[in-house]
Design an enzyme around this catalytic site. Structure first.
Site, mmCIF file in Angstrom:
data_model
loop_
_atom_site.group_PDB
_atom_site.id
_atom_site.type_symbol
_atom_site.label_atom_id
_atom_site.label_comp_id
_atom_site.label_asym_id
_atom_site.label_seq_id
_atom_site.Cartn_x
_atom_site.Cartn_y
_atom_site.Cartn_z
ATOM 1 N N LYS A 1 7.904 -61.761 2.384
ATOM 2 C CA LYS A 1 6.709 -61.044 1.909
ATOM 3 C C LYS A 1 6.920 -60.731 0.441
ATOM 4 O O LYS A 1 7.881 -60.041 0.078
ATOM 5 C CB LYS A 1 6.477 -59.765 2.712
ATOM 6 C CG LYS A 1 5.257 -58.975 2.250
ATOM 7 C CD LYS A 1 4.759 -58.026 3.333
ATOM 8 C CE LYS A 1 3.611 -57.175 2.826
ATOM 9 N NZ LYS A 1 2.903 -56.482 3.913
ATOM 10 N N GLU B 1 10.918 -58.200 2.475
ATOM 11 C CA GLU B 1 9.938 -57.860 1.433
ATOM 12 C C GLU B 1 10.593 -57.193 0.232
ATOM 13 O O GLU B 1 10.775 -55.975 0.228
ATOM 14 C CB GLU B 1 8.867 -56.918 2.011
ATOM 15 C CG GLU B 1 7.807 -56.540 0.986
ATOM 16 C CD GLU B 1 6.829 -55.478 1.483
ATOM 17 O OE1 GLU B 1 7.090 -54.871 2.532
ATOM 18 O OE2 GLU B 1 5.818 -55.258 0.818
ATOM 19 N N LYS C 1 9.375 -55.698 9.612
ATOM 20 C CA LYS C 1 9.285 -55.746 8.152
ATOM 21 C C LYS C 1 10.244 -54.738 7.544
ATOM 22 O O LYS C 1 10.393 -53.626 8.053
ATOM 23 C CB LYS C 1 7.866 -55.417 7.716
ATOM 24 C CG LYS C 1 7.670 -55.506 6.212
ATOM 25 C CD LYS C 1 6.374 -54.842 5.755
ATOM 26 C CE LYS C 1 6.647 -53.461 5.200
ATOM 27 N NZ LYS C 1 5.487 -52.867 4.522
ATOM 28 N N ARG D 1 -5.256 -40.254 12.331
ATOM 29 C CA ARG D 1 -4.481 -41.494 12.166
ATOM 30 C C ARG D 1 -4.736 -42.412 13.362
ATOM 31 O O ARG D 1 -4.899 -43.617 13.221
ATOM 32 C CB ARG D 1 -2.978 -41.187 12.027
ATOM 33 C CG ARG D 1 -2.640 -40.406 10.758
ATOM 34 C CD ARG D 1 -1.162 -40.477 10.430
ATOM 35 N NE ARG D 1 -0.316 -39.824 11.407
ATOM 36 C CZ ARG D 1 0.069 -38.544 11.353
ATOM 37 N NH1 ARG D 1 -0.295 -37.784 10.335
ATOM 38 N NH2 ARG D 1 0.859 -38.036 12.278
HETATM 39 P P1 13P Z 1 -0.249 -53.323 0.131
HETATM 40 O O1 13P Z 1 -0.995 -54.582 0.507
HETATM 41 O O2 13P Z 1 -1.097 -52.105 0.112
HETATM 42 O O3 13P Z 1 0.582 -53.504 -1.086
HETATM 43 O O4 13P Z 1 0.771 -53.050 1.313
HETATM 44 C C1 13P Z 1 1.490 -54.091 1.841
HETATM 45 C C2 13P Z 1 2.774 -53.616 2.304
HETATM 46 O O5 13P Z 1 3.145 -53.850 3.425
HETATM 47 C C3 13P Z 1 3.617 -52.881 1.354
HETATM 48 O O6 13P Z 1 4.856 -52.684 1.919
#
Ligand code: 13P
Length: 342
Positions: free
Chosen positions: A221, A179, A137, A47
């Site tokens: 988002k 998001e 986020k 990772r």
């Molecule tokens: P993806 O672009 O793979 O959907 O991931 C973005 C993300 O932050 C999902 O929480």
């Protein structure tokens, strides 16, 4: 309420024209799924190698304004002992942190979930701020299923939690990315996705305003508005772009600092192509860009294959993908000429 102009500076840096956000914030478990694509075991060293390759790539700051990390990666170091957030800050990239702790079932609402992580969030954010994070986020999950889901109750519960997170983040001097991911998997059509996304965003912004979240110091988002991946009737990029912007116009107040997209399981090429089509529809009240994870990382992983000798090629691929997405934010991506993205 006194406004915190530092938040606006962070928003402006993240939404700088031609740049976007790399979402490298997979939990340790999800990072394992990425590594499995190239047959690598989910070990801390793998990772670290993957993240170090991404963050240390020379020149990414031309296209990448911010990077979202996870608790274990924001506390991680390069082989030379440089903390990951410092690697980014030195390039003028804003370090960010995912702070929700994943989802749990919403009791009494079969098939619906709620995100957790509010307990001691202020304490965690203070620690992340000291490590260099200036934005965060929080992901909520909204699932579409036939005529039943999502329920307004589940949307509302998730939005109240998003609002509380946003308050705590702003109080800590950290820009919240909110998001509400409307899940792409399923057989719903484009119209259904548009309806659900509009409803979700309307409830979200009503709730954020009720709780006096400073919308200028916040970034949304969002999913693009897409027919489900199992829907027999797939849409063109132009249809997707129109549905997505119609949704935003009906639900996102103009003060909002910016809108960024997740890729959501679309292929890298489709993600970039759809972003390009959205940009081609012209100037909007908010700056709009990408915050992709899979759509950026997958081509890089495939170039890397976990082999040290492939690092230069993988970093070249990262720069290429980031540049294509940068062009897409300006409506200048030529999908037909691109033979690299799949
Ligand atoms: P993806 O672009 O793979 O959907 O991931 C973005 C993300 O932050 C999902 O929480």
């Amino acid at each position: 309420m006194k406004k915190n102009t530092k938040l606006y500076e962070t928003v402006a840096a993240l939404m700088a024209p031609g740049k976007g956000i790399l979402a490298a914030d997979e939990s340790d478990a999800t990072a394992g799924k990425r590594l499995a694509m190239v047959h690598l075991p989910n070990e801390p060293e793998n990772r670290q190698d993957f993240r170090e390759m991404l963050f240390a790539a020379q020149g990414i700051e031309e296209y990448i304004s911010g990077v979202i990390m996870y608790d274990s990666s924001i506390k991680n170091f390069t082989d030379d002992g440089v903390p990951f957030p410092d690697v980014l800050t030195a390039k003028g990239i804003v370090p960010g942190i995912k702070v929700d702790l994943g989802t749990v079932d919403l009791y009494g609402f079969k098939g619906e979930v709620v995100s957790q992580g509010l307990d001691n969030l202020a304490g965690r954010l203070a620690e992340y701020y000291d490590l260099g994070a200036r934005f965060a986020k929080w992901r909520a999950v909204i699932t579409i299923d036939e005529d039943e889901l999502p329920t307004d109750a589940a949307i509302t519960m998730n939005c109240v939690i998003l609002a509380r997170y946003a308050q705590i983040a702003q109080a800590a001097g950290i820009v919240p990315i909110v998001e509400p991911e409307v899940i792409y998997a399923g057989d719903h059509n484009l119209a259904k996705a548009e309806l659900v996304t509009t409803r979700t965003l309307q409830i979200l912004f009503q709730t954020l305003m009720t709780y006096r979240v400073d919308l200028e110091g916040l970034i949304l988002k969002s999913s693009m508005v897409l027919a489900g991946d199992m829907c027999s009737e797939q849409s063109t990029s132009e249809q997707i772009a129109n549905a997505t912007l119609r949704t935003f116009r009906l639900s996102v107040p103009h003060e909002v600092g910016g809108i960024v997209f997740l890729s959501g399981g679309q292929t890298p090429k489709r993600s970039t192509q759809n972003l390009n089509e959205i940009a081609k529809l012209g100037q909007q009240p908010w700056p709009i860009t990408f915050s992709f994870s899979r759509a950026i990382e997958e081509p890089v992983l495939l170039a890397w294959q976990g082999k040290p000798e492939n690092v230069p090629e993988a970093q070249k691929t990262l720069l290429y993908v980031a540049k294509m997405n940068s062009l897409a934010t300006q409506g200048k991506y030529d999908a037909a000429a691109d033979t690299v993205l799949k």
